[in-house]
Design an enzyme around this catalytic site. Structure first.
Site, PDB file in Angstrom:
ATOM      1  N   SER A 193       3.087   8.203  40.790  1.00 32.43           N
ATOM      2  CA  SER A 193       4.408   7.569  40.866  1.00 32.43           C
ATOM      3  C   SER A 193       5.247   8.283  41.908  1.00 32.43           C
ATOM      4  O   SER A 193       4.893   8.294  43.076  1.00 32.43           O
ATOM      5  CB  SER A 193       5.079   7.581  39.490  1.00 32.43           C
ATOM      6  OG  SER A 193       6.291   6.859  39.509  1.00 32.43           O
TER       7      SER A 193
ATOM      8  N   HIS B 225       3.272   3.334  41.176  1.00 25.30           N
ATOM      9  CA  HIS B 225       4.475   2.631  40.720  1.00 25.30           C
ATOM     10  C   HIS B 225       5.320   2.222  41.929  1.00 25.30           C
ATOM     11  O   HIS B 225       5.879   3.066  42.622  1.00 25.30           O
ATOM     12  CB  HIS B 225       5.302   3.528  39.798  1.00 25.30           C
ATOM     13  CG  HIS B 225       4.629   3.856  38.514  1.00 25.30           C
ATOM     14  ND1 HIS B 225       4.995   4.932  37.732  1.00 25.30           N
ATOM     15  CD2 HIS B 225       3.612   3.248  37.853  1.00 25.30           C
ATOM     16  CE1 HIS B 225       4.232   4.970  36.647  1.00 25.30           C
ATOM     17  NE2 HIS B 225       3.381   3.962  36.703  1.00 25.30           N
TER      18      HIS B 225
ATOM     19  N   ASP C 237       3.298   7.887  32.013  1.00 22.42           N
ATOM     20  CA  ASP C 237       2.338   6.800  32.177  1.00 22.42           C
ATOM     21  C   ASP C 237       0.984   7.341  32.611  1.00 22.42           C
ATOM     22  O   ASP C 237       0.894   8.123  33.561  1.00 22.42           O
ATOM     23  CB  ASP C 237       2.863   5.805  33.215  1.00 22.42           C
ATOM     24  CG  ASP C 237       1.969   4.578  33.341  1.00 22.42           C
ATOM     25  OD1 ASP C 237       1.290   4.231  32.353  1.00 22.42           O
ATOM     26  OD2 ASP C 237       1.957   3.963  34.423  1.00 22.42           O
TER      27      ASP C 237
END
Length: 490
Positions: free
Chosen positions: A305, A332, A429
């Site tokens: 991310s 992301h 995540d």
């Protein structure tokens, strides 16, 4: 003055006023000053020393990319870019993330349904994430990925090595001190980790500095990490194996915006005369086309991310063109930006890098980046071949695409040797999905080590859950994957 000090950079007086009002309305922040172009931004950043900067990309006199490079060289500061959702805007945003920006938001544009209120809310959300990371000590300002200089930058923007390339012989004689191999075992986990002591200055990646310069290997690779089963191998000299970036293995010519197929014949540029055979010009080797096949026994899955574009650049450029496994990637990022990320990485890597398409055949020596706004998983067709599956099932772990969603699609695929990697990023995540993969018999689960993460959030969550079998610094991830996939026999 209370609150985090913010410098706003935008050539639009209207946008400067809007962002100033939004930020000042939040007690956690205080607008320190505003700048109307990149030159003023650099001057104010050095004079006022803001805690964080919001930076527009397209501005007169000096654009956001140039200003970002100068600031990151002289006074590294967290920067959030403001990007238009256009082809140029998305491409420049990806470059900004590789040059050191920590995040970005999309500006209002006729092509997207974003109003001023939504943009203001997104900006505050990004500022709060940055503040949380800074206050917790998770945010690190690392050296920029200096893979290529910005087109036609002013001389002072270029890194010193890019102003005059030394002759090849001089390059061959240069050596780079290797990073000390200091490691520890995480308490109660048995996971080998980089040592807790953080270097004051991380080594700057040795990347090409010019738009047309050949991609050269670094003078010295970091030592191969001692990582348990991953490390059960003979020394390189003894085994006869070579890493993809050893000096005898020439990387292909990489020119952004040029397809791999069109690079098979390359005209040599002007080269310094060879002192021994001055009549024989130095001709660069031809580009090597990736060796792809739909038959494989290994598969790599990577999740990342905040800080991910630069981390992906480091890892994927270290993968050789004959890598016998596909690579699934979740970064992301919103729609359109993932396509620009794939195109830019493809222009540097020896393997293919593309934004994934629903139903396409999965092949070796290829990295598939999940499209922004969709979930990506791996499926197997009736003929036994693996294919990409994209869906609109909604966010998982707050993200779409989600790393957890991708990792969980690999559970039960025990006919494959699965290698999962979690790199820099805020939040958790991927941690639960990695744990499930490890419990399902995944071959390797790697978390990026703390000292090389821009934000040590997702990898830390994996380590705390006991999901990671190994913790490696960013520079050690590609060599470990190459060793594990190409050379490990058991």
């Amino acid at each position: 003055m209370t609150g985090l000090k913010v410098l706003i950079v935008d050539d639009s007086p209207f946008m400067r006023k809007v962002f100033s009002d939004v930020i000042d309305a939040d007690a956690a922040f205080k607008v320190l000053a505003t700048a109307c172009d990149g030159e003023e931004a650099v001057s104010l950043a050095l004079e006022l020393k803001p805690d964080i900067i919001t930076m527009d990309l397209e501005m007169p006199r000096m654009n956001g990319l140039e200003a970002l490079q100068k600031i990151m060289k002289v006074k590294p500061t967290p920067v959030i870019m403001l990007s238009a959702v256009t082809d140029n805007g998305t491409r420049d945003t990806i470059r900004a993330l590789q040059y050191g920006a920590i995040d970005f938001i999309r500006k209002p544009d006729g092509a997207v349904k974003l109003d001023i209120r939504q943009v203001g809310e997104q900006l505050l959300e990004k500022l709060h994430i940055a503040m949380e990371s800074m206050n917790s000590g998770l945010l690190r300002m690392l050296p920029a990925v200096e893979d290529k200089a910005i087109e036609s930058p002013s001389p002072e923007l270029r890194p010193p090595a890019a102003k005059e390339a030394p002759p090849p012989k001089a390059e061959q004689e240069q050596t780079t001190p290797s990073e000390p191999d200091v490691r520890r075992t995480l308490p109660g986990t048995g996971i080998t980790s980089a040592a807790a002591a953080k270097p004051a200055i991380l080594p700057k990646p040795q990347k090409p500095k010019r738009e047309t310069e050949l991609r050269k290997p670094t003078a010295a690779l970091p030592p191969r990490p001692n990582i348990g089963k991953l490390g059960e191998r003979k020394p390189i000299e003894a085994s006869g194996l070579r890493d993809s970036r050893d000096k005898d293995s020439k990387p292909p010519i990489r020119e952004e915006g040029v397809s791999k197929e069109s690079r098979k014949e390359t005209k040599p540029g002007k080269q310094p005369a060879n002192p021994i055979t001055a009549a024989a010009p130095i001709v660069p080797p031809p580009a090597v086309e990736p060796k792809v096949t739909a038959s494989f026994t290994d598969l790599v899955a990577i999740g990342t991310s905040t800080g991910g574009p630069r981390a992906l650049h480091e890892v994927l450029t270290g993968i050789p063109s004959d890598f016998p496994a596909p690579i699934l990637v979740v970064q992301h990022m919103p729609p359109k930006f993932t396509n620009s990320l794939a195109q830019r990485l493809d222009s540097f890597c020896s393997i293919h890098v593309r934004e994934a398409k629903d139903g396409e055949l999965v092949e070796t020596a290829t990295a598939y980046i999940a499209p922004g706004g969709r979930q990506m998983s791996l499926s197997k067709d009736t003929g036994g071949k693996y294919r990409i599956k994209l869906s609109d099932e909604g966010p998982r772990s707050g993200h779409m695409p989600s790393v957890d969603f991708m990792f969980e699609s690999l559970i039960g695929q025990r006919q494959l040797k699965r290698h999962a990697v979690l790199m820099t990023g805020m939040g958790s995540d991927g941690a639960k999905g990695m744990l499930a993969l490890r419990q399902d018999g995944a071959q390797t689960t790697i978390a990026e080590a703390e000292q090389t993460c821009v934000v040590y959030g997702m990898p830390r969550s994996a380590v705390e859950l006991g999901a990671a079998t190994h913790q490696l610094p960013l520079q050690g991830i590609a060599p470990a994957l190459v060793q594990e996939v190409k050379f490990r026999k058991s």
